[in-house]
Design a protein around this motif. Sequence first.
Motif, PDB file in Angstrom:
ATOM      1  N   TRP A 171       0.811  -1.235   0.000  1.00 55.90           N
ATOM      2  CA  TRP A 171       0.000   0.000   0.000  1.00 55.90           C
ATOM      3  C   TRP A 171       0.834   1.270   0.000  1.00 55.90           C
ATOM      4  N   PHE A 172       2.089   1.191   0.419  1.00 56.95           N
ATOM      5  CA  PHE A 172       2.902   2.424   0.479  1.00 56.95           C
ATOM      6  C   PHE A 172       3.034   3.040  -0.923  1.00 56.95           C
ATOM      7  N   GLU A 173       3.365   2.172  -1.897  1.00 61.84           N
ATOM      8  CA  GLU A 173       3.531   2.683  -3.267  1.00 61.84           C
ATOM      9  C   GLU A 173       2.217   3.280  -3.771  1.00 61.84           C
ATOM     10  N   LEU A 207      -0.131   4.689  -2.073  1.00 64.13           N
ATOM     11  CA  LEU A 207      -0.381   5.991  -1.429  1.00 64.13           C
ATOM     12  C   LEU A 207       0.507   7.089  -2.034  1.00 64.13           C
ATOM     13  N   TYR A 208       1.791   6.770  -2.217  1.00 63.65           N
ATOM     14  CA  TYR A 208       2.691   7.771  -2.812  1.00 63.65           C
ATOM     15  C   TYR A 208       2.244   8.107  -4.246  1.00 63.65           C
ATOM     16  N   SER A 209       1.835   7.073  -5.002  1.00 69.34           N
ATOM     17  CA  SER A 209       1.425   7.337  -6.397  1.00 69.34           C
ATOM     18  C   SER A 209       0.198   8.232  -6.432  1.00 69.34           C
ATOM     19  N   GLY A 255      13.421   3.663   5.205  1.00 65.47           N
ATOM     20  CA  GLY A 255      12.071   4.114   4.811  1.00 65.47           C
ATOM     21  C   GLY A 255      12.028   5.633   4.764  1.00 65.47           C
ATOM     22  N   CYS A 256      12.841   6.219   3.875  1.00 67.93           N
ATOM     23  CA  CYS A 256      13.169   7.660   3.972  1.00 67.93           C
ATOM     24  C   CYS A 256      12.037   8.576   3.537  1.00 67.93           C
ATOM     25  N   GLY A 257      10.954   7.999   2.964  1.00 66.74           N
ATOM     26  CA  GLY A 257       9.834   8.856   2.584  1.00 66.74           C
ATOM     27  C   GLY A 257      10.279   9.923   1.604  1.00 66.74           C
ATOM     28  N   ALA A 301      19.868   6.717   1.541  1.00 63.95           N
ATOM     29  CA  ALA A 301      18.486   6.763   2.037  1.00 63.95           C
ATOM     30  C   ALA A 301      17.654   5.910   1.097  1.00 63.95           C
ATOM     31  N   PHE A 302      16.847   5.036   1.675  1.00 62.13           N
ATOM     32  CA  PHE A 302      16.090   4.141   0.791  1.00 62.13           C
ATOM     33  C   PHE A 302      14.642   4.027   1.231  1.00 62.13           C
ATOM     34  N   ASP A 303      13.849   3.640   0.256  1.00 59.77           N
ATOM     35  CA  ASP A 303      12.433   3.412   0.510  1.00 59.77           C
ATOM     36  C   ASP A 303      11.977   2.341  -0.458  1.00 59.77           C
ATOM     37  N   LEU A 304      10.971   1.616  -0.005  1.00 59.54           N
ATOM     38  CA  LEU A 304      10.338   0.587  -0.820  1.00 59.54           C
ATOM     39  C   LEU A 304       9.657   1.191  -2.043  1.00 59.54           C
ATOM     40  N   SER A 305       9.195   2.409  -1.903  1.00 58.78           N
ATOM     41  CA  SER A 305       8.379   3.032  -2.946  1.00 58.78           C
ATOM     42  C   SER A 305       9.254   3.738  -3.977  1.00 58.78           C
ATOM     43  N   THR A 308      15.739   2.843  -4.283  1.00 55.94           N
ATOM     44  CA  THR A 308      14.567   2.021  -4.001  1.00 55.94           C
ATOM     45  C   THR A 308      15.072   0.683  -3.484  1.00 55.94           C
ATOM     46  N   ALA A 309      14.645   0.287  -2.306  1.00 51.61           N
ATOM     47  CA  ALA A 309      15.069  -1.015  -1.756  1.00 51.61           C
ATOM     48  C   ALA A 309      14.075  -1.438  -0.694  1.00 51.61           C
ATOM     49  N   ASN A 310      14.021  -2.748  -0.517  1.00 47.45           N
ATOM     50  CA  ASN A 310      13.174  -3.333   0.526  1.00 47.45           C
ATOM     51  C   ASN A 310      14.054  -3.666   1.717  1.00 47.45           C
ATOM     52  N   LEU A 311      13.717  -3.082   2.830  1.00 43.41           N
ATOM     53  CA  LEU A 311      14.439  -3.338   4.081  1.00 43.41           C
ATOM     54  C   LEU A 311      14.603  -4.830   4.354  1.00 43.41           C
ATOM     55  N   LEU A 312      13.614  -5.601   3.944  1.00 44.16           N
ATOM     56  CA  LEU A 312      13.629  -7.036   4.253  1.00 44.16           C
ATOM     57  C   LEU A 312      14.453  -7.834   3.245  1.00 44.16           C
ATOM     58  N   GLN A 313      14.959  -7.144   2.217  1.00 43.44           N
ATOM     59  CA  GLN A 313      15.842  -7.812   1.241  1.00 43.44           C
ATOM     60  C   GLN A 313      16.940  -6.834   0.866  1.00 43.44           C
ATOM     61  N   SER A 352      12.577   6.198  11.509  1.00 39.32           N
ATOM     62  CA  SER A 352      11.415   6.829  12.143  1.00 39.32           C
ATOM     63  C   SER A 352      10.136   6.341  11.473  1.00 39.32           C
ATOM     64  N   TYR A 353       9.274   5.804  12.297  1.00 42.49           N
ATOM     65  CA  TYR A 353       7.880   5.513  11.950  1.00 42.49           C
ATOM     66  C   TYR A 353       7.669   4.411  10.900  1.00 42.49           C
ATOM     67  N   THR A 354       8.737   3.686  10.531  1.00 39.98           N
ATOM     68  CA  THR A 354       8.532   2.560   9.605  1.00 39.98           C
ATOM     69  C   THR A 354       8.080   1.321  10.370  1.00 39.98           C
ATOM     70  N   GLN A 388       6.493   0.934  13.046  1.00 37.17           N
ATOM     71  CA  GLN A 388       5.117   0.992  13.561  1.00 37.17           C
ATOM     72  C   GLN A 388       4.076   0.797  12.449  1.00 37.17           C
ATOM     73  N   SER A 389       4.530   0.858  11.212  1.00 36.32           N
ATOM     74  CA  SER A 389       3.588   0.646  10.113  1.00 36.32           C
ATOM     75  C   SER A 389       3.702  -0.766   9.537  1.00 36.32           C
ATOM     76  N   LEU A 390       4.508  -1.610  10.183  1.00 36.20           N
ATOM     77  CA  LEU A 390       4.654  -2.992   9.721  1.00 36.20           C
ATOM     78  C   LEU A 390       3.989  -3.949  10.712  1.00 36.20           C
ATOM     79  N   PRO A 391       3.221  -4.917  10.185  1.00 37.02           N
ATOM     80  CA  PRO A 391       2.625  -5.926  11.076  1.00 37.02           C
ATOM     81  C   PRO A 391       3.652  -7.017  11.388  1.00 37.02           C
TER      82      PRO A 391
END
Length: 222
Positions: free
Chosen positions: A26-28, A30-32, A72-74, A91-95, A115-120, A135-137, A139-142
């Motif tokens: 959903w992050f991508e 929302l940004y789009s 998750g640099c937003g 600085a990286f973000d999934l989106s 662009t990168a995934n923290l989990l990979q 900051s705040y990444t 808390q947005s992950l389940p």
Amino acid sequence: MNDDSMKARAKDLARKAMLEGDPLSWFETLYSEARAGQGSIPWAGMKPNPHMVRWVEDSDRHWEGKSALVIGCGLGDDAEYLSALGMKVTAFDLSDTAIAWCKERFPGSETDYRTANLLQAPEEWIGAYDLVFESYTLQSLPYPERCRAIEAISSFVSDQGTLLLICMGRDADDPEGDIPWPLTREELRSFESFRLRISTLDDFINSGPPPVRRFRVECNKT
Ligand SMILES: C[S@@+](CC[C@H](N)C(=O)[O-])C[C@H]1O[C@@H](n2cnc3c(N)ncnc32)[C@H](O)[C@@H]1O
């Protein structure tokens, strides 16, 4: 859309993504949507995080020439602040859209936006950063993504390095709430399983509206 509508939109997208078993997608979206002029990003203050700035200003450490990784640099304001201190910043973000937006906002920037995934994350990031800022990444992950993210974030901190983490906070017996999910002190202690020692934990109420309880945590590599 106004701020409240965008927050509601973000929550709807997040819930739907989780039901579909793809909690990061959903992050991508929302940004789009925001980039296409359909609203703003609810967490993007378009200025560096004031709790990070205060932490830097209150410390007597010199960061010039040191390396930093922003998780998750937003839209890039935190990365630019650290870069202006003379740090070599990645600085990286999934989106993809968020990263393209950073490059457009800061065209002459020396920050390496990716662009990168923290989990990979790339192998070469392991143990490579004097300062890791998150900051705040989280808390947005389940779960279980949040647990994997804690391990990944820890892995990027160099020997003698520092992690600075800012998140919403709650007590273990407070309700978990809805996304974003505040972290507990117990969860924060899980960083200690990955060679990080919590050296300070500030627990404060961010003046509103609405007032929000936050933790600002500094960890150092043992
Ligand atoms: C709540 S926002 C916070 C953004 C920024 N850190 C701030 O404080 O304004 C979470 C950010 O993390 C990014 N993100 C979420 N999961 C990620 C992952 N697995 N890898 C990289 N970035 C991720 C999102 O795209 C989003 O930009």
